[in-house]
Design a protein around this motif. Structure first.
Motif, PDB file in Angstrom:
ATOM      1  N   SER A  75     -49.325  -8.793  41.430  1.00 12.09           N
ATOM      2  CA  SER A  75     -48.825  -9.562  40.286  1.00 12.09           C
ATOM      3  C   SER A  75     -47.309  -9.496  40.256  1.00 12.09           C
ATOM      4  N   ARG A  76     -46.745 -10.635  39.868  1.00 11.84           N
ATOM      5  CA  ARG A  76     -45.292 -10.707  39.680  1.00 11.84           C
ATOM      6  C   ARG A  76     -45.067 -11.426  38.374  1.00 11.84           C
ATOM      7  N   GLY A  77     -44.646 -10.694  37.368  1.00 11.18           N
ATOM      8  CA  GLY A  77     -44.539 -11.310  36.043  1.00 11.18           C
ATOM      9  C   GLY A  77     -45.918 -11.800  35.620  1.00 11.18           C
ATOM     10  N   ASP A  78     -45.984 -13.064  35.190  1.00 15.13           N
ATOM     11  CA  ASP A  78     -47.249 -13.649  34.734  1.00 15.13           C
ATOM     12  C   ASP A  78     -48.136 -14.093  35.892  1.00 15.13           C
ATOM     13  N   PHE A  79     -47.573 -14.084  37.075  1.00 15.89           N
ATOM     14  CA  PHE A  79     -48.268 -14.679  38.217  1.00 15.89           C
ATOM     15  C   PHE A  79     -49.071 -13.623  38.979  1.00 15.89           C
ATOM     16  N   THR A  80     -50.304 -13.974  39.328  1.00 14.23           N
ATOM     17  CA  THR A  80     -51.100 -13.077  40.178  1.00 14.23           C
ATOM     18  C   THR A  80     -51.558 -13.818  41.416  1.00 14.23           C
ATOM     19  N   GLY A  98     -49.025 -25.689  50.115  1.00 17.84           N
ATOM     20  CA  GLY A  98     -49.394 -25.565  48.710  1.00 17.84           C
ATOM     21  C   GLY A  98     -48.216 -25.902  47.828  1.00 17.84           C
ATOM     22  N   PRO A  99     -48.481 -26.151  46.544  1.00 17.82           N
ATOM     23  CA  PRO A  99     -47.413 -26.583  45.640  1.00 17.82           C
ATOM     24  C   PRO A  99     -46.384 -25.478  45.389  1.00 17.82           C
ATOM     25  N   ASN A 100     -45.225 -25.863  44.906  1.00 17.03           N
ATOM     26  CA  ASN A 100     -44.177 -24.906  44.550  1.00 17.03           C
ATOM     27  C   ASN A 100     -44.721 -23.909  43.543  1.00 17.03           C
ATOM     28  N   GLY A 101     -44.378 -22.665  43.764  1.00 18.18           N
ATOM     29  CA  GLY A 101     -44.816 -21.626  42.829  1.00 18.18           C
ATOM     30  C   GLY A 101     -46.270 -21.231  43.003  1.00 18.18           C
ATOM     31  N   GLY A 102     -46.945 -21.778  44.014  1.00 14.46           N
ATOM     32  CA  GLY A 102     -48.367 -21.476  44.224  1.00 14.46           C
ATOM     33  C   GLY A 102     -48.605 -20.067  44.750  1.00 14.46           C
ATOM     34  N   GLY A 103     -47.575 -19.513  45.409  1.00 13.28           N
ATOM     35  CA  GLY A 103     -47.702 -18.140  45.895  1.00 13.28           C
ATOM     36  C   GLY A 103     -47.535 -17.981  47.397  1.00 13.28           C
ATOM     37  N   LYS A 104     -46.979 -18.983  48.058  1.00 14.82           N
ATOM     38  CA  LYS A 104     -46.852 -18.923  49.527  1.00 14.82           C
ATOM     39  C   LYS A 104     -45.955 -17.763  49.966  1.00 14.82           C
ATOM     40  N   SER A 105     -44.773 -17.706  49.368  1.00 19.84           N
ATOM     41  CA  SER A 105     -43.841 -16.646  49.777  1.00 19.84           C
ATOM     42  C   SER A 105     -44.376 -15.271  49.389  1.00 19.84           C
ATOM     43  N   THR A 106     -45.043 -15.213  48.247  1.00 16.62           N
ATOM     44  CA  THR A 106     -45.638 -13.936  47.828  1.00 16.62           C
ATOM     45  C   THR A 106     -46.722 -13.512  48.823  1.00 16.62           C
ATOM     46  N   LEU A 107     -47.507 -14.473  49.293  1.00  6.26           N
ATOM     47  CA  LEU A 107     -48.544 -14.144  50.287  1.00  6.26           C
ATOM     48  C   LEU A 107     -47.909 -13.537  51.540  1.00  6.26           C
ATOM     49  N   THR A 236     -44.449 -24.622  55.237  1.00  7.77           N
ATOM     50  CA  THR A 236     -43.625 -25.824  55.220  1.00  7.77           C
ATOM     51  C   THR A 236     -44.230 -26.921  54.371  1.00  7.77           C
ATOM     52  N   HIS A 237     -43.340 -27.689  53.738  1.00 11.78           N
ATOM     53  CA  HIS A 237     -43.733 -28.902  53.017  1.00 11.78           C
ATOM     54  C   HIS A 237     -43.520 -30.113  53.914  1.00 11.78           C
ATOM     55  N   ASP A 238     -42.868 -29.883  55.027  1.00 10.17           N
ATOM     56  CA  ASP A 238     -42.371 -30.976  55.851  1.00 10.17           C
ATOM     57  C   ASP A 238     -43.515 -31.556  56.694  1.00 10.17           C
TER      58      ASP A 238
HETATM   59  N1  ATP Z   1     -39.840 -11.175  41.611  1.00  8.47           N
HETATM   60  C1  ATP Z   1     -40.573 -11.963  40.809  1.00  8.47           C
HETATM   61  N2  ATP Z   1     -40.700 -11.708  39.496  1.00  8.47           N
HETATM   62  C2  ATP Z   1     -41.428 -12.483  38.672  1.00  8.47           C
HETATM   63  N3  ATP Z   1     -42.096 -13.574  39.115  1.00  8.47           N
HETATM   64  C3  ATP Z   1     -41.997 -13.889  40.401  1.00  8.47           C
HETATM   65  C4  ATP Z   1     -41.246 -13.113  41.335  1.00  8.47           C
HETATM   66  N4  ATP Z   1     -41.344 -13.673  42.550  1.00  8.47           N
HETATM   67  C5  ATP Z   1     -42.115 -14.746  42.399  1.00  8.47           C
HETATM   68  N5  ATP Z   1     -42.513 -14.888  41.136  1.00  8.47           N
HETATM   69  C6  ATP Z   1     -43.388 -15.937  40.595  1.00  8.47           C
HETATM   70  O1  ATP Z   1     -44.567 -15.955  41.372  1.00  8.47           O
HETATM   71  C7  ATP Z   1     -45.022 -17.284  41.559  1.00  8.47           C
HETATM   72  C8  ATP Z   1     -45.234 -17.567  43.042  1.00  8.47           C
HETATM   73  O2  ATP Z   1     -43.972 -17.556  43.690  1.00  8.47           O
HETATM   74  P1  ATP Z   1     -43.800 -17.814  45.234  1.00  8.47           P
HETATM   75  O3  ATP Z   1     -42.351 -17.667  45.517  1.00  8.47           O
HETATM   76  O4  ATP Z   1     -44.732 -16.959  45.988  1.00  8.47           O
HETATM   77  O5  ATP Z   1     -44.277 -19.335  45.358  1.00  8.47           O
HETATM   78  P2  ATP Z   1     -44.106 -20.332  46.571  1.00  8.47           P
HETATM   79  O6  ATP Z   1     -45.440 -20.964  46.783  1.00  8.47           O
HETATM   80  O7  ATP Z   1     -43.468 -19.641  47.704  1.00  8.47           O
HETATM   81  O8  ATP Z   1     -43.124 -21.404  45.925  1.00  8.47           O
HETATM   82  P3  ATP Z   1     -42.010 -22.331  46.642  1.00  8.47           P
HETATM   83  O9  ATP Z   1     -42.753 -23.469  47.261  1.00  8.47           O
HETATM   84  O10 ATP Z   1     -41.179 -22.775  45.482  1.00  8.47           O
HETATM   85  O11 ATP Z   1     -41.272 -21.487  47.616  1.00  8.47           O
HETATM   86  C9  ATP Z   1     -44.012 -18.182  40.886  1.00  8.47           C
HETATM   87  O12 ATP Z   1     -44.520 -18.556  39.636  1.00  8.47           O
HETATM   88  C10 ATP Z   1     -42.801 -17.312  40.754  1.00  8.47           C
HETATM   89  O13 ATP Z   1     -42.050 -17.687  39.636  1.00  8.47           O
END
Ligand code: ATP
Ligand code: MG
Length: 264
Positions: A75-80, A98-107, A236-238
């Protein structure tokens, strides 16, 4: 010769896509690429510099399992994100969409062991050498001349070899003597790709690479990905990049849930 012809044709395909998709700002660079591409069509063999512009040298191979996540969530903030169950195998080439904020970078952070899971487990395989363009780029943001910053990362390399490698990536005397921070994003990206080549990697991780690259650098990256024979994770979105790069799997992530998309 057969190979040379095939390459010229591929380049032409890429060239046409460049022409239709280039923004005005990039148009000059696209024209420059076009000229190169046109030249490929009229000569018998592509010039050596072009053909060998770069490839990414693989490190010794990793084990069969590169990374595995079992019921892993974070979990990161409200996001899981998760719980995720996924296994990345040697030589998989995965597009993560996947869409922006979906969690790609977190994965990526989770399965590469950069952030610990809150629940479940993540395990990285033996011998995995991760290469990340972004991480490498961060090394080239200081005031030292590029050649100095680069040499520091490969202390065993003679300066002449560093210069030769950088030159292969289009970084000549005008770039290598300047503070790395003053280079363009595309130049810094090319330097980081050169560093990945110098170090050798067997898991290449690219998170939205086209956001930072100029068109020639994208083309070079796509070529390098073709010859890279390690494991690849590409966010990538490209669309053009998804079409161009050879991929074996696709993961889509929305609202923290990962779905493997199987081709029908
Ligand atoms: N350090 C953090 N603290 C709080 N929330 C975070 C943190 N990092 C990411 N998030 C939240 O986690 C969610 C997923 O973020 P993530 O960066 O994984 O998405 P993404 O799919 O890579 O998006 P993008 O396409 O914009 O790169 C988002 O809602 C983001 O705001
Ligand atoms: Mg992201």
């Amino acid at each position: 010769m057969k190979n040379a012809r095939r390459k010229a044709k591929d380049n032409d395909k890429i060239g046409r896509k460049f022409r239709s998709e280039a923004t005005e700002k990039q148009a000059a660079k696209a024209r420059q690429s076009e000229r190169l591409i046109e030249r490929l069509e009229v000569i018998d063999e592509p010039r050596k510099e072009w053909q060998l512009q770069f490839s990414i040298a693989p490190a010794p191979r990793s084990g069969e399992i590169v990374t595995v996540a079992r019921a892993a969530s974070v979990s990161r903030g409200d996001f899981t994100l998760g719980p995720i169950d996924v296994q990345l195998n040697l030589r998989d080439r995965v597009a993560v969409t996947g869409p922006n904020g979906g969690g790609k970078s977190t994965l990526l952070s989770l399965i590469l062991g950069r952030i610990p899971p809150d629940t479940g487990l993540v395990s990285i395989g033996n011998g995995v050498v991760i290469g990340e363009v972004d991480q490498a780029r961060a090394l080239f943001e200081g005031e030292d001349p590029l050649v100095v910053a680069f040499a520091r990362e490969v202390p065993d390399w003679p300066t002449a070899e560093v210069r030769t490698l950088l030159a292969k990536f289009g970084l000549g005397v005008h770039q290598v003597m300047r503070p790395a921070a003053s280079l363009s994003p595309g130049e810094r990206t090319r330097a980081s790709l050169a560093l990945l080549q110098a170090r050798g990697v067997n898991l290449l991780v690219l998170d939205e690479p086209t956001n930072h690259l100029d068109l020639p650098a994208i083309e070079q990256l796509e070529e390098a990905l073709e010859s890279f024979d390690g494991t690849l994770l590409l966010v990538t979105h490209d669309r053009r990049m998804l079409d161009t790069v050879r991929l074996t799997r696709r993961w889509n992530i929305e609202a923290g849930a990962l779905e493997e998309i199987t081709p029908d």
